[in-house]
Design an enzyme around this catalytic site. Structure first.
Site, PDB file in Angstrom:
ATOM      1  N   ARG A  46      -9.041   4.351  12.125  1.00  0.00           N
ATOM      2  CA  ARG A  46     -10.383   3.859  11.760  1.00  0.00           C
ATOM      3  C   ARG A  46     -10.370   2.339  11.721  1.00  0.00           C
ATOM      4  O   ARG A  46     -11.267   1.688  12.215  1.00  0.00           O
ATOM      5  CB  ARG A  46     -10.856   4.421  10.400  1.00  0.00           C
ATOM      6  N   TYR A  98     -36.612  -1.153  20.789  1.00  0.00           N
ATOM      7  CA  TYR A  98     -36.056   0.186  21.002  1.00  0.00           C
ATOM      8  C   TYR A  98     -36.466   1.075  19.817  1.00  0.00           C
ATOM      9  O   TYR A  98     -36.293   0.688  18.658  1.00  0.00           O
ATOM     10  CB  TYR A  98     -34.534   0.097  21.113  1.00  0.00           C
ATOM     11  N   ASP A 170     -30.012  -7.985  20.969  1.00  0.00           N
ATOM     12  CA  ASP A 170     -29.668  -6.717  21.619  1.00  0.00           C
ATOM     13  C   ASP A 170     -29.725  -6.976  23.124  1.00  0.00           C
ATOM     14  O   ASP A 170     -30.800  -7.127  23.699  1.00  0.00           O
ATOM     15  CB  ASP A 170     -30.673  -5.643  21.179  1.00  0.00           C
ATOM     16  N   LYS A 195     -25.339   2.507  27.919  1.00  0.00           N
ATOM     17  CA  LYS A 195     -26.204   2.198  29.048  1.00  0.00           C
ATOM     18  C   LYS A 195     -25.386   1.498  30.140  1.00  0.00           C
ATOM     19  O   LYS A 195     -24.480   2.100  30.691  1.00  0.00           O
ATOM     20  CB  LYS A 195     -27.401   1.373  28.560  1.00  0.00           C
TER      21      LYS A 195
HETATM   22  C1  LIG Z   1     -30.088   3.001  23.685  1.00  0.00           C
HETATM   23  C2  LIG Z   1     -30.409   1.723  23.007  1.00  0.00           C
HETATM   24  C3  LIG Z   1     -29.995   1.467  21.691  1.00  0.00           C
HETATM   25  C4  LIG Z   1     -29.259   2.505  20.861  1.00  0.00           C
HETATM   26  O1  LIG Z   1     -28.003   2.790  21.372  1.00  0.00           O
HETATM   27  P1  LIG Z   1     -27.265   4.236  21.221  1.00  0.00           P
HETATM   28  O2  LIG Z   1     -25.993   4.026  21.959  1.00  0.00           O
HETATM   29  O3  LIG Z   1     -28.176   5.254  21.815  1.00  0.00           O
HETATM   30  O4  LIG Z   1     -27.094   4.444  19.755  1.00  0.00           O
HETATM   31  C5  LIG Z   1     -30.289   0.240  21.148  1.00  0.00           C
HETATM   32  N1  LIG Z   1     -30.974  -0.692  21.843  1.00  0.00           N
HETATM   33  C6  LIG Z   1     -31.398  -0.473  23.094  1.00  0.00           C
HETATM   34  C7  LIG Z   1     -32.143  -1.544  23.812  1.00  0.00           C
HETATM   35  C8  LIG Z   1     -31.136   0.732  23.720  1.00  0.00           C
HETATM   36  O5  LIG Z   1     -31.575   0.946  24.966  1.00  0.00           O
END
Ligand SMILES: *Cc1c(COP(=O)(O)O)cnc(C)c1O
Length: 379
Positions: A46, A98, A170, A195
């Site tokens: 962890r 998001y 982000d 992604k």
């Molecule tokens: C998918 C996404 C998230 C969340 O990520 P997860 O891996 O699904 O928890 C946050 N911000 C954006 C812009 C996203 O496309």
């Protein structure tokens, strides 16, 4: 080291045991100690795991940071950032966000006494109206999801420096291939590595990268104390994904441009949202802070009819109707009923997420097949 080399070698060492070119998947929870505390840097997985560390070093490298942290999902990474705050603190967040981030802020952290202001950041000057003595963090996405608005990261960094706030970006949609927020003055960059970084729709994982040691230590403390870490196998998959990020992104951008241009000339399409268009409201900022314009595109149909949009997404054959984005395969989504279903209708319509809005994640298939698919589905 240039970016295209960093994706492959950045932060990486050859495996000390056998010289393995890829870091082994250290599928272990614990590590032998010669005497209490006598270990080789790893005690319990962890806290730290060698495969996860290899990924964290790679992420720090491609984002031009000094420290990386990896988590079990993008939301777990965001969760760790918000845990830097205390009850009474305030966050200014972009309003075109998001859906899962919105849900985390409003359904989880609000009840712990943190206040969130959802602000239209397209014009960075409006942000300062929301700054007060309790403001601690600016949180933004650019390009935004799903409206592809562009926020001026440098201008936000100037505001955050002036008021002594943290700026977190982000960077999921842009990836460090297109945009490097730490270089533009952000303190924290976050990714849903699910992604583009992973890139193959086979792993859920989140990462952070920072330059500052003190901030990194706080985030490592939260990572270990809250424990939302990713496993070694998933770390390996994202590490492998990152190695082709630059060539995938190059093709994503080429295909994205072609699809955006095709849609913009289609008689049944009303609006196409893509920052590469010269008439996009913040095209000039996009051109300054991004290397290219990406492959995330949203559009609406003439008449803004819910059923028309549903028919299109159902008819698509190569584009798969699915949540998520950023993989090699093309995906289509209907935000109002899918990703943004948790955002109240009045709230989502204010930001442009209307009933006919369709969002595309353009993949790296042959562009002729993608255009033909859109043509048969839209009619
Ligand atoms: C998918 C996404 C998230 C969340 O990520 P997860 O891996 O699904 O928890 C946050 N911000 C954006 C812009 C996203 O496309």
């Amino acid at each position: 080291m240039k970016f295209n080399t960093k994706t492959i070698h950045g932060g990486q060492k050859l495996d000390p045991a056998y010289g393995a070119v890829m870091p082994p998947i250290y599928q272990t929870t614990t590590y032998a100690q010669s005497t209490p505390g006598g270990h080789k840097g790893f005690e319990y997985s962890r806290s730290k795991n060698p495969t996860r560390s290899a990924l964290e070093n790679a992420v720090a490298s491609i984002e031009n940071g000094n420290y990386g942290m990896a988590f079990g999902s993008g939301l777990a990474a965001i969760d760790a950032v918000i845990k830097l705050l205390e009850p009474g603190d305030e966050v200014i967040s972009s309003n075109d966000l998001y859906g899962g981030s919105y849900r985390l802020f409003t359904s989880i952290f609000k009840k712990f006494g943190i206040t969130f202001h959802f602000v239209d950041m397209k014009n960075a000057n409006t942000i300062e109206n929301y700054v007060n003595a309790n403001t601690k963090l600016l949180w933004l996405e650019t390009p935004t999801n799903p409206m592809m608005n562009i926020i001026d990261i440098k201008a936000c960094a100037a505001i955050s420096k002036k008021h002594n706030l943290l700026l977190a970006v982000d960077n999921t949609f842009a990836t460090p291939y297109l945009q490097q927020p730490l270089e533009l003055g952000a303190d924290i960059v976050m990714h849903s590595a699910t992604k583009y970084l992973g890139g193959h729709s086979d792993v859920v994982l989140g990462v952070l990268a920072v330059k500052d040691k003190e901030l990194a230590d706080k985030l490592y403390f939260i990572q270990n104390a809250s424990g939302a870490v990713c496993g070694p196998q998933d770390s390996f998959l994202v590490l492998r994904g990152i190695k082709t990020l630059h060539i995938r992104m190059q093709r994503h951008c080429e295909n994205g441009r072609a699809v955006a241009e095709y849609l913009s000339t289609h008689a049944k399409i009303e609006n196409v949202y893509w920052p590469g268009f010269e008439n996009h409201p913040n095209h000039v900022i996009a051109k300054t802070q991004m290397k290219d314009f990406g492959a995330m595109i949203s559009f609406t149909t003439k008449g803004n009819n819910y059923e028309d949009a549903i028919k299109i997404v159902e008819k698509l054959k190569i584009f798969t109707l699915a949540e998520s984005l950023g993989g090699v395969e093309s995906l289509a989504g209907h935000p109002a009923s899918m990703t943004h279903a948790s955002v109240p209708k009045e709230e989502r319509e204010k930001t442009g997420v209307v009933d006919s809005l369709i969002r595309l994640s353009v993949g790296i298939e042959d562009i002729d097949d993608l255009i033909a698919d859109l043509k048969q589905a839209i009619g």
